[in-house]
Enzyme design. Sequence first.
Site, PDB file in Angstrom:
ATOM      1  N   THR A   7       0.856  -1.185   0.000  1.00  0.00           N
ATOM      2  CA  THR A   7       0.000   0.000   0.000  1.00  0.00           C
ATOM      3  C   THR A   7       0.896   1.241   0.000  1.00  0.00           C
ATOM      4  O   THR A   7       2.035   1.188   0.472  1.00  0.00           O
ATOM      5  CB  THR A   7      -0.970  -0.009   1.190  1.00  0.00           C
ATOM      6  OG1 THR A   7      -0.218  -0.113   2.398  1.00  0.00           O
ATOM      7  CG2 THR A   7      -1.946  -1.179   1.092  1.00  0.00           C
TER       8      THR A   7
ATOM      9  N   THR B 293       1.361   4.425   1.504  1.00  0.00           N
ATOM     10  CA  THR B 293       2.048   5.001   2.664  1.00  0.00           C
ATOM     11  C   THR B 293       2.968   3.981   3.311  1.00  0.00           C
ATOM     12  O   THR B 293       4.097   4.302   3.702  1.00  0.00           O
ATOM     13  CB  THR B 293       1.029   5.547   3.686  1.00  0.00           C
ATOM     14  OG1 THR B 293       0.201   6.518   3.043  1.00  0.00           O
ATOM     15  CG2 THR B 293       1.728   6.188   4.871  1.00  0.00           C
ATOM     16  N   CYS B 294       2.507   2.750   3.413  1.00  0.00           N
ATOM     17  CA  CYS B 294       3.327   1.694   4.018  1.00  0.00           C
ATOM     18  C   CYS B 294       4.604   1.480   3.214  1.00  0.00           C
ATOM     19  O   CYS B 294       5.702   1.401   3.776  1.00  0.00           O
ATOM     20  CB  CYS B 294       2.542   0.384   4.089  1.00  0.00           C
ATOM     21  SG  CYS B 294       0.960   0.508   4.931  1.00  0.00           S
ATOM     22  N   SER B 295       4.461   1.371   1.907  1.00  0.00           N
ATOM     23  CA  SER B 295       5.586   1.032   1.035  1.00  0.00           C
ATOM     24  C   SER B 295       6.535   2.192   0.776  1.00  0.00           C
ATOM     25  O   SER B 295       7.732   1.983   0.592  1.00  0.00           O
ATOM     26  CB  SER B 295       5.069   0.524  -0.315  1.00  0.00           C
ATOM     27  OG  SER B 295       4.400  -0.703  -0.144  1.00  0.00           O
TER      28      SER B 295
ATOM     29  N   VAL C 185       7.715   1.672   5.966  1.00  0.00           N
ATOM     30  CA  VAL C 185       8.727   0.612   5.922  1.00  0.00           C
ATOM     31  C   VAL C 185      10.110   1.170   5.570  1.00  0.00           C
ATOM     32  O   VAL C 185      11.087   0.869   6.270  1.00  0.00           O
ATOM     33  CB  VAL C 185       8.301  -0.528   4.970  1.00  0.00           C
ATOM     34  CG1 VAL C 185       9.430  -1.526   4.780  1.00  0.00           C
ATOM     35  CG2 VAL C 185       7.056  -1.226   5.519  1.00  0.00           C
TER      36      VAL C 185
END
Length: 162
Positions: free
Chosen positions: A48, A50-52, A56
């Site tokens: 996703t 924001t996560c990627s 992270v």
Amino acid sequence: MAPVAVGDTLPDGQLGWFDGEDKLQQVSVHGLAAGKKVVLFGVPGAFTPTCSNQHVPGFINQAEQLKAKGVDDILLVSVNDPFVMKAWAKSYPENKHVKFLADGLGTYTKALGLELDLSEKGLGIRSRRFALLADNLKVTVANIEEGGQFTISGAEEILKAL
């Protein structure tokens, strides 16, 4: 269930991950964190935006600084299957320290009290975005986001707390 908080003991649970020999393993959270200082951070989903692009990479890029401040391990958990987490981990060839752990059924996320219902977006039950610091299983920092925000759960905030 109330969300995990400072002073709580991390609940135990089984998570899936691929070891250094590319074999699928089930690992115990207590087995990974007992007797250690660990960062456990969670995201709504693999790949996703924001996560990627932010969450992270922040932990990957700050891993050496976290380790220099006494963090033994950095554990990422997401409500995804182990094969998705393996593919996601491979998308970060520079990663040397973050373990990508799968909470396939969301049972560990639920034990933390951090489930997030994204059914309206077709994603089902996922995890709230969060970052915990635990010392020998005791939570010393609990940075838990509201909704889809990304303001307090990044690596920089954990570094400030150390």
